[in-house]
Write a protein that holds these residues in place. Structure first.
Motif, PDB file in Angstrom:
ATOM      1  N   PRO A  56      -3.633 -55.074  13.596  1.00 17.05           N
ATOM      2  CA  PRO A  56      -4.836 -54.929  14.416  1.00 17.05           C
ATOM      3  C   PRO A  56      -4.674 -55.587  15.785  1.00 17.05           C
ATOM      4  N   VAL A  57      -5.283 -54.993  16.783  1.00 16.93           N
ATOM      5  CA  VAL A  57      -5.242 -55.526  18.147  1.00 16.93           C
ATOM      6  C   VAL A  57      -6.128 -56.771  18.229  1.00 16.93           C
ATOM      7  N   GLY A  58      -5.667 -57.798  18.954  1.00 19.53           N
ATOM      8  CA  GLY A  58      -6.470 -59.006  19.126  1.00 19.53           C
ATOM      9  C   GLY A  58      -6.678 -59.774  17.841  1.00 19.53           C
ATOM     10  N   SER A  59      -5.651 -59.815  16.993  1.00 14.89           N
ATOM     11  CA  SER A  59      -5.788 -60.409  15.659  1.00 14.89           C
ATOM     12  C   SER A  59      -5.229 -61.813  15.545  1.00 14.89           C
ATOM     13  N   GLY A  60      -4.404 -62.232  16.518  1.00 18.62           N
ATOM     14  CA  GLY A  60      -3.716 -63.516  16.373  1.00 18.62           C
ATOM     15  C   GLY A  60      -2.471 -63.414  15.524  1.00 18.62           C
ATOM     16  N   LEU A  61      -1.974 -62.183  15.336  1.00 21.43           N
ATOM     17  CA  LEU A  61      -0.766 -61.945  14.543  1.00 21.43           C
ATOM     18  C   LEU A  61       0.361 -61.356  15.382  1.00 21.43           C
ATOM     19  N   GLY A  62       0.260 -61.500  16.698  1.00 19.38           N
ATOM     20  CA  GLY A  62       1.309 -60.970  17.564  1.00 19.38           C
ATOM     21  C   GLY A  62       1.364 -59.454  17.541  1.00 19.38           C
ATOM     22  N   SER A  63       0.204 -58.809  17.579  1.00 18.19           N
ATOM     23  CA  SER A  63       0.143 -57.351  17.486  1.00 18.19           C
ATOM     24  C   SER A  63       0.904 -56.676  18.625  1.00 18.19           C
ATOM     25  N   SER A  64       0.599 -57.039  19.859  1.00 17.72           N
ATOM     26  CA  SER A  64       1.299 -56.423  20.995  1.00 17.72           C
ATOM     27  C   SER A  64       2.786 -56.772  20.963  1.00 17.72           C
ATOM     28  N   SER A  65       3.105 -57.994  20.580  1.00 21.45           N
ATOM     29  CA  SER A  65       4.511 -58.411  20.523  1.00 21.45           C
ATOM     30  C   SER A  65       5.286 -57.601  19.499  1.00 21.45           C
ATOM     31  N   SER A  66       4.651 -57.303  18.367  1.00 21.20           N
ATOM     32  CA  SER A  66       5.323 -56.510  17.341  1.00 21.20           C
ATOM     33  C   SER A  66       5.671 -55.121  17.871  1.00 21.20           C
ATOM     34  N   SER A  67       4.731 -54.489  18.577  1.00 16.81           N
ATOM     35  CA  SER A  67       5.004 -53.182  19.176  1.00 16.81           C
ATOM     36  C   SER A  67       6.124 -53.274  20.199  1.00 16.81           C
ATOM     37  N   SER A  97       3.708 -62.184  13.614  1.00 20.36           N
ATOM     38  CA  SER A  97       4.073 -63.565  13.928  1.00 20.36           C
ATOM     39  C   SER A  97       2.824 -64.417  14.098  1.00 20.36           C
ATOM     40  N   SER A  98       2.987 -65.677  13.806  1.00 20.57           N
ATOM     41  CA  SER A  98       1.913 -66.650  13.973  1.00 20.57           C
ATOM     42  C   SER A  98       2.373 -67.677  14.993  1.00 20.57           C
ATOM     43  N   ALA A  99       1.678 -67.734  16.123  1.00 16.12           N
ATOM     44  CA  ALA A  99       2.066 -68.646  17.193  1.00 16.12           C
ATOM     45  C   ALA A  99       1.267 -69.941  17.133  1.00 16.12           C
ATOM     46  N   ASN A 100       1.776 -70.940  17.807  1.00 15.41           N
ATOM     47  CA  ASN A 100       1.163 -72.272  17.942  1.00 15.41           C
ATOM     48  C   ASN A 100       1.349 -73.126  16.689  1.00 15.41           C
ATOM     49  N   SER A 126      -4.127 -68.978  13.616  1.00 19.42           N
ATOM     50  CA  SER A 126      -2.906 -68.253  13.955  1.00 19.42           C
ATOM     51  C   SER A 126      -3.027 -67.700  15.375  1.00 19.42           C
ATOM     52  N   GLY A 127      -2.166 -68.176  16.256  1.00 20.74           N
ATOM     53  CA  GLY A 127      -2.239 -67.725  17.638  1.00 20.74           C
ATOM     54  C   GLY A 127      -3.585 -68.025  18.253  1.00 20.74           C
ATOM     55  N   TYR A 150      -6.951 -62.227   8.063  1.00 24.36           N
ATOM     56  CA  TYR A 150      -7.526 -61.606   9.254  1.00 24.36           C
ATOM     57  C   TYR A 150      -8.918 -61.094   8.880  1.00 24.36           C
ATOM     58  N   PRO A 151      -9.983 -61.581   9.525  1.00 25.20           N
ATOM     59  CA  PRO A 151     -11.349 -61.248   9.086  1.00 25.20           C
ATOM     60  C   PRO A 151     -11.796 -59.829   9.389  1.00 25.20           C
ATOM     61  N   GLY A 152     -11.073 -59.132  10.272  1.00 24.09           N
ATOM     62  CA  GLY A 152     -11.486 -57.778  10.628  1.00 24.09           C
ATOM     63  C   GLY A 152     -12.156 -57.692  11.982  1.00 24.09           C
ATOM     64  N   THR A 153     -12.250 -58.817  12.678  1.00 18.38           N
ATOM     65  CA  THR A 153     -12.798 -58.852  14.036  1.00 18.38           C
ATOM     66  C   THR A 153     -11.646 -59.122  15.002  1.00 18.38           C
ATOM     67  N   SER A 154     -11.940 -59.185  16.285  1.00 16.88           N
ATOM     68  CA  SER A 154     -10.873 -59.409  17.260  1.00 16.88           C
ATOM     69  C   SER A 154     -11.291 -60.431  18.304  1.00 16.88           C
ATOM     70  N   ILE A 155     -10.288 -61.082  18.868  1.00 14.10           N
ATOM     71  CA  ILE A 155     -10.482 -62.022  19.980  1.00 14.10           C
ATOM     72  C   ILE A 155      -9.402 -61.724  21.010  1.00 14.10           C
ATOM     73  N   SER A 156      -9.791 -61.523  22.244  1.00 17.46           N
ATOM     74  CA  SER A 156      -8.789 -61.275  23.279  1.00 17.46           C
ATOM     75  C   SER A 156      -8.047 -62.563  23.599  1.00 17.46           C
ATOM     76  N   THR A 157      -6.759 -62.427  23.865  1.00 15.12           N
ATOM     77  CA  THR A 157      -5.963 -63.599  24.231  1.00 15.12           C
ATOM     78  C   THR A 157      -6.529 -64.271  25.474  1.00 15.12           C
ATOM     79  N   ALA A 158      -6.927 -63.449  26.444  1.00 13.17           N
ATOM     80  CA  ALA A 158      -7.491 -64.003  27.684  1.00 13.17           C
ATOM     81  C   ALA A 158      -8.770 -64.773  27.402  1.00 13.17           C
ATOM     82  N   GLY A 159      -9.639 -64.217  26.549  1.00 12.91           N
ATOM     83  CA  GLY A 159     -10.884 -64.896  26.210  1.00 12.91           C
ATOM     84  C   GLY A 159     -10.648 -66.194  25.461  1.00 12.91           C
TER      85      GLY A 159
END
Length: 319
Positions: A97-108, A10-13, A267-268, A183-192
């Motif tokens: 991927p975790v921290g991708s802006g694609l709703g990774s945790s939400s999908s799980s 999913s793509s939020a925002n 995305s997100g 998705y570039p292959g890097t990650s960003i934490s939602t909190a960050g």
């Protein structure tokens, strides 16, 4: 016997709807851009394992996985019903991927809870299950947000309502729009990604945000595609701040305009970016440019997508 549940990315925002809009996405080439959970009977009360291309990025030990939390939350929710909890074995196929802006945790989360509910013959109704999904997402992101779990569960583009016992509702979409997700292959934490945002916004920005979101929803219902696309072109809440966390974002946005994109944004929380086209050839041109110029490593990927109107899918069988 076992069943498998697929929960789309999913793509939020979507630039114009910070914390208020989210859309389920599916690649047009039928790639599984989303997590899957297999559930079946077990000889012990509960057994869990994970596989898939991004399983190595999940928390260890396995007991710390959000799917285990989903099982415990479902177990507690069943106490309010007359249904007995069954011994189950669950396998998470981690495709996002975790921290991708694609709703990774939400999908799980969505795949796990839909699987548990289906395996027990649907004792929990939609609103109860969605509430559990939001609570589980809150365990990871630090606050209850539905803009990823709602579209992944229910499909399409979802508007967060959260009033009068309604969490979200689907709004009409534009069937000829193609969404290029990179998705570039890097990650960003939602909190960050939240920490980088201002703690307060000006009255002018908040009024602009409300006006544009309202206008986008109106344009969606009245199928005014050009108006909707114009409204997606500027994010007054997050993009100016989060763009600095995404190498290559400005270059990608410049090329998207040259390529004829209707809009482009984050995305997100990022680092995944999206661009929107109503011409498949232009979308594929953008896809190729992003593969060559935006992806940072071998874990990055790019897909031309359309909205997944169904949301979570339940299948008989195994992974």
């Amino acid at each position: 016997m076992s069943i498998v549940v697929y929960a789309p990315a999913s793509s939020a925002n979507i630039s114009v709807g910070f914390d208020a809009l989210g859309a389920a996405m599916t690649p047009i080439n039928a790639t599984h851009l989303g997590d899957r959970v297999q559930i079946g009977s077990a000889e012990v009360a509960f057994d869990f394992s994970s596989i898939g291309p991004f399983a190595h990025k999940l928390p260890q030990p396995p007991q710390q996985n959000i799917v285990v939390d989903c099982y415990e939350a479902f177990k507690e929710a069943l106490l309010a019903t007359d249904v007995t909890l069954l011994p189950v074995s669950m396998v998470l196929e981690k495709n996002l991927p975790v921290g991708s802006g694609l709703g990774s945790s939400s999908s799980s989360i969505v795949a796990a809870l839909v699987a548990l509910n289906a395996w027990h013959k649907y004792p929990l109704d939609e609103i109860t299950l969605l509430g559990l999904m939001g609570a589980m997402e809150g365990k990871i992101s630090g606050g209850v947000h539905y803009d990823n779990v709602a579209p992944s569960y229910l499909g399409g583009m979802q508007l967060m309502i959260m009033e009068n016992n309604v969490i979200s509702q689907k709004i009409p979409s534009f069937k000829d729009w193609y969404w290029v997700l990179a998705y570039p292959g890097t990650s960003i934490s939602t909190a960050g990604a939240r920490d980088i945002l201002p703690k307060q916004y000006s009255l002018a920005d908040t009024l602009t945000y409300g006006r544009r979101l309202s206008a986008f929803v109106h344009a969606s219902y009245t199928q005014q595609a050009s108006m909707a696309a114009k409204l997606l072109q500027e994010d007054v809440i997050a993009e100016n701040y989060r763009a600095q966390l995404i190498p290559g974002f400005l270059a990608a946005k410049t090329f998207s305009k040259r390529c004829g994109a209707l809009a482009m944004g984050i995305s997100g929380s990022g680092p995944t970016i999206f661009s929107v086209f109503n011409d498949i050839k232009k979308a594929q041109e953008m896809e190729q440019w992003l593969i060559n110029n935006f992806l940072q490593n071998e874990e990055g990927f790019c897909h031309v997508c359309q909205l997944d109107e169904q949301g979570a899918h339940v299948f008989e069988g195994k992974l």
